[in-house]
Design an enzyme around this catalytic site. Structure first.
Site, short mmCIF file in Angstrom:
data_model
loop_
_atom_site.label_atom_id
_atom_site.label_comp_id
_atom_site.label_asym_id
_atom_site.label_seq_id
_atom_site.Cartn_x
_atom_site.Cartn_y
_atom_site.Cartn_z
N HIS A 18 55.21 31.63 30.87
CA HIS A 18 55.68 30.52 31.57
C HIS A 18 55.36 30.32 32.81
O HIS A 18 54.87 28.96 33.03
CB HIS A 18 57.22 30.70 31.61
CG HIS A 18 58.35 30.97 30.46
ND1 HIS A 18 58.87 32.00 30.41
CD2 HIS A 18 58.28 30.27 29.19
CE1 HIS A 18 59.54 31.86 29.12
NE2 HIS A 18 59.18 30.85 28.59
N LYS A 42 74.03 28.35 22.52
CA LYS A 42 73.37 29.48 22.77
C LYS A 42 73.93 30.55 23.77
O LYS A 42 74.62 30.39 24.50
CB LYS A 42 71.98 29.04 23.37
CG LYS A 42 70.66 28.21 22.63
CD LYS A 42 69.51 28.35 23.23
CE LYS A 42 68.59 27.60 22.29
NZ LYS A 42 67.40 27.65 22.87
N ARG A 91 52.29 29.16 21.49
CA ARG A 91 51.84 30.70 21.25
C ARG A 91 51.12 30.91 20.09
O ARG A 91 50.25 31.07 19.84
CB ARG A 91 52.60 31.52 21.70
CG ARG A 91 53.24 31.88 23.04
CD ARG A 91 54.56 32.66 23.29
NE ARG A 91 55.63 32.26 22.58
CZ ARG A 91 56.13 33.06 21.70
NH1 ARG A 91 55.65 34.19 21.28
NH2 ARG A 91 57.10 32.59 20.85
N SER A 129 60.32 35.40 25.49
CA SER A 129 61.49 36.00 26.35
C SER A 129 62.43 37.01 24.99
O SER A 129 62.83 37.87 25.69
CB SER A 129 62.34 34.73 26.61
OG SER A 129 61.84 34.12 27.45
#
Length: 160
Positions: A18, A42, A91, A129
């Site tokens: 990040h 979440k 990614r 993460s």
């Protein structure tokens, strides 16, 4: 006219990947807002305030970067801030499919907003993460995956 980019994400926790993207886009745009998502849908490990504090600490040396927290649609935030570029990091191929769908939805909701996809550098390609939390849960080495100042907080959260 100032070119403002918004880099939204959960950043739970912030990773070195990040930070690399934040640094790289800060050389392209006049102002970068790192937008910490705060969704009731979440379950975050860290609160929005903790995640924002980590980001502020990590980016303190760059005056072009602002950290903010927002609950709701990113495009609504974009309109509020008069920003026209969303930056998303990529990614893997799976990221591309998800991010492409998200970019299309944002485009439908706000045609004036463009999405820029920034590819992760190879040395950060594997860092997520979710993966960082898994390493932490299993007592693995976190150095190089997250900023050093995040490691202790992450280990404490994981241990409960």
């Amino acid at each position: 006219m100032s070119k403002i980019a918004v880099y939204p994400g959960s950043f739970d926790p912030i990773t070195t990947g990040h930070l690399d993207i934040i640094d790289r886009i800060s050389h392209i745009f006049d102002h970068v807002i790192v937008l910490v998502a705060d969704s009731n849908e979440k379950n975050y490990l860290f609160s929005a305030e903790e995640r924002a504090a980590f980001l502020k600490n990590a980016t303190a040396g760059n005056s072009k970067i602002e950290v903010d927290v927002f609950q709701g649609l990113t495009v609504d935030y974009m309109r509020k801030r008069k920003a026209h570029v969303i930056v998303r990091g990529l990614r893997a191929v799976a990221d591309f499919e998800y991010e492409g769908t998200l970019a299309s939805m944002n485009r439908r909701l706000a045609p004036e907003v463009e999405t820029f996809m920034v590819f992760s550098r190879p040395e950060y390609y594997f860092i997520s993460s979710r993966g960082v939390k898994e390493v932490a849960r299993n007592g693995g080495a976190l150095h190089g995956l997250v900023p050093d100042f995040v490691i202790e907080s992450l280990q404490k959260k994981i241990r409960g």
